[in-house]
Scaffold this active site. Structure first.
Site, short mmCIF file in Angstrom:
data_model
loop_
_atom_site.label_atom_id
_atom_site.label_comp_id
_atom_site.label_asym_id
_atom_site.label_seq_id
_atom_site.Cartn_x
_atom_site.Cartn_y
_atom_site.Cartn_z
N HIS A 132 0.83 -1.20 0.00
CA HIS A 132 0.00 0.00 0.00
C HIS A 132 0.86 1.25 0.00
O HIS A 132 1.91 1.32 0.65
CB HIS A 132 -0.91 0.00 1.23
CG HIS A 132 -2.13 0.86 1.06
ND1 HIS A 132 -2.08 2.23 1.14
CD2 HIS A 132 -3.42 0.53 0.80
CE1 HIS A 132 -3.30 2.71 0.94
NE2 HIS A 132 -4.13 1.70 0.72
N HIS A 133 0.39 2.26 -0.75
CA HIS A 133 1.14 3.51 -0.85
C HIS A 133 1.23 4.22 0.51
O HIS A 133 2.12 5.05 0.72
CB HIS A 133 0.45 4.43 -1.87
CG HIS A 133 1.40 5.29 -2.64
ND1 HIS A 133 2.55 5.81 -2.09
CD2 HIS A 133 1.38 5.72 -3.93
CE1 HIS A 133 3.18 6.54 -3.00
NE2 HIS A 133 2.51 6.50 -4.13
N ALA A 134 0.34 3.91 1.43
CA ALA A 134 0.41 4.50 2.77
C ALA A 134 1.62 3.98 3.54
O ALA A 134 2.06 4.62 4.50
CB ALA A 134 -0.87 4.20 3.55
#
Length: 461
Positions: A132-134
């Site tokens: 995930h980009h988070a």
């Protein structure tokens, strides 16, 4: 337990069923000639039996507005072994990756998965990793994965990517006092940057916007089929190109490698849009991420953006190249006058409206740019994993409502590795862009062979 960073929160907030917010990488390996028939099975078994403990961010899961350690970490949820119908062509591999890249990650678990894929023609296997980009950005994630590989073809030690300690893991292990000091130092740097940022903003408003023909504002991108709402279906396409071809063109035309790469992408996009009778009268605008890193770390938020005029309204490849060169140079010169904190603050202010529009969808027909084109240098030496040589690595990225196509590239050895990620429904036959890329490279090669070219632009490095 630690609170979500604002950037983490934004990436998580953007996610919905039709808009997964993970990045990924497809790594293709050559099985050694002298390897046993059970090479892949042994590799998978060694990884599953490895006793290493996952490090941050790979052992972090969401807990409300906090990241918390997953005390019930289950490797079988994240690590999978699959096989294509033997012998699977690259086409079947890319179809599988397209399907995997379309699915959401489970928020009840750490937000990543890793697939080992066998049955690829040419005695090869692949690893597809998405995260995930988070948790990490695409380039930092690729660097983190590369750290689990070796430069020694004889090295047989297998280090799973989720056990490789990067800069983020080290920061999270730091004491609370150390993290507080780092945060205060960052705030101090941002405050000190304010006078310079305000000066540059004033210069932009009074001298560049509306007066400088090479200035690209965040309001001039035209509407196009690239800027539709997206569905949940993705198409991933990838191909390798010889870097030497781009370098020859750049040298002959007095440009940089990045200039030529953008010009080739511009020509390919023009041909694709013409094939669908959808070429806008105004030129497409590309958002080109520019690194502000001062080292080779995997820190995730040290980038700004340059808006590049792709000149797609011009039929002549050289005219497009010169337009690209001037607009990119204009953006680079602006950021050269600023340090890292100043550049980050300037970008946050100038592009905040565009970011809010992407986040809210308030003005679906207006966008600051038509697509993202990202190119980042990769490994220049061959890498190996348990003796298997890394043959290619292709980045897979994110598309959003209003941004249905992403072109991400990285270099590896003497190749430019191109990964195209798109909404399957919004952009039919997107994979044809790979054909148009090759045709545009050939156009430039024909130009530099047939006649000398005088570039009116000032020489730059």
């Amino acid at each position: 337990m630690r609170p979500l960073h604002p950037i983490d929160f934004i990436f998580l907030s953007l996610e919905k069923r039709q808009q997964p917010m993970h990045v990924g990488g497809l790594f293709i390996f050559e099985i050694p000639d002298n390897a046993p028939e059970t090479f892949i099975q042994d590799l998978v078994a060694d990884i599953r039996n490895n006793k290493c403990i996952p490090v941050p961010p790979f052992n972090n899961k969401l807990q409300g507005l906090f990241w918390d350690e997953d005390e019930e970490f289950d490797l079988d949820h994240h690590f999978r072994h699959v096989a294509l119908p033997h012998p699977g062509r690259i086409r079947e591999l890319l179809i599988y990756i397209s399907q995997e890249h379309s699915t959401l990650l489970d928020r009840a678990k750490p937000l990543w998965t890793c697939n080992i894929i066998e049955g690829i023609e040419g005695n090869r296997f692949a690893m597809y990793f998405k995260i995930h980009h988070a948790m990490v950005d695409g380039i930092a994630g690729m660097r983190l994965l590369e750290k689990s590989f070796s430069k020694d073809s004889n090295a047989k030690t297998i280090v799973p990517p989720w056990c490789v300690e990067g800069q983020r893991a080290k920061r999270l292990k730091a004491s609370k006092l150390t993290r507080v000091k780092a945060a205060l130092s960052n705030v101090k740097g941002q405050l000190e940057a304010t006078p310079k940022v305000m000066s540059e903003l004033s210069n932009t408003l009074t001298k560049e916007m509306g007066r400088n023909p090479d200035y690209v504002s965040s309001f001039q991108a035209p509407s196009s089929i690239l800027n539709q709402r997206v569905s949940s279906s993705r198409r991933f396409a990838a191909q390798s190109f010889e870097l030497a071809r781009f370098r020859r063109i750049a040298k002959a035309l007095d440009g940089t490698l990045n200039d030529v790469i953008l010009a080739v992408c511009s020509g390919a996009l023009r041909e694709y849009l013409l094939s669908h009778n959808s070429l806008p009268k105004k030129p497409l605008i590309a958002m080109v991420p520019a690194s502000l890193r001062e080292d080779n770390s995997d820190v995730s938020n040290r980038i700004t953006m340059i808006l590049a005029n792709l000149g797609t309204h011009k039929a002549d490849p050289l005219e497009r190249l010169h337009i690209i060169q001037r607009s990119v140079q204009n953006g680079k010169q602006r950021f050269k006058r600023m340090n890292v904190n100043q550049a980050l603050s300037y970008s946050a202010i100038v592009y905040s409206a565009a970011g809010l529009n992407i986040l809210s969808g308030m003005m679906p027909k207006r966008q600051a740019f038509n697509l993202v084109i990202s190119n980042v240098p990769g490994p220049s030496e061959p890498l190996y994993w348990n003796g298997a040589k890394l043959d290619a690595l292709y980045p897979a990225s994110i598309v959003l409502d209003g941004q249905a196509l992403n072109i991400t590239m990285t270099s590896y050895l003497d190749k430019l590795e191109v990964g195209l990620t798109a909404c399957r429904n919004a952009l039919p036959k997107m994979q044809n862009l790979l054909i148009y890329l090759e045709e545009e490279i050939q156009r430039f090669e024909d130009i530099i062979v047939k006649k000398p070219v005088i570039n009116p632009r000032l020489n730059h490095q």
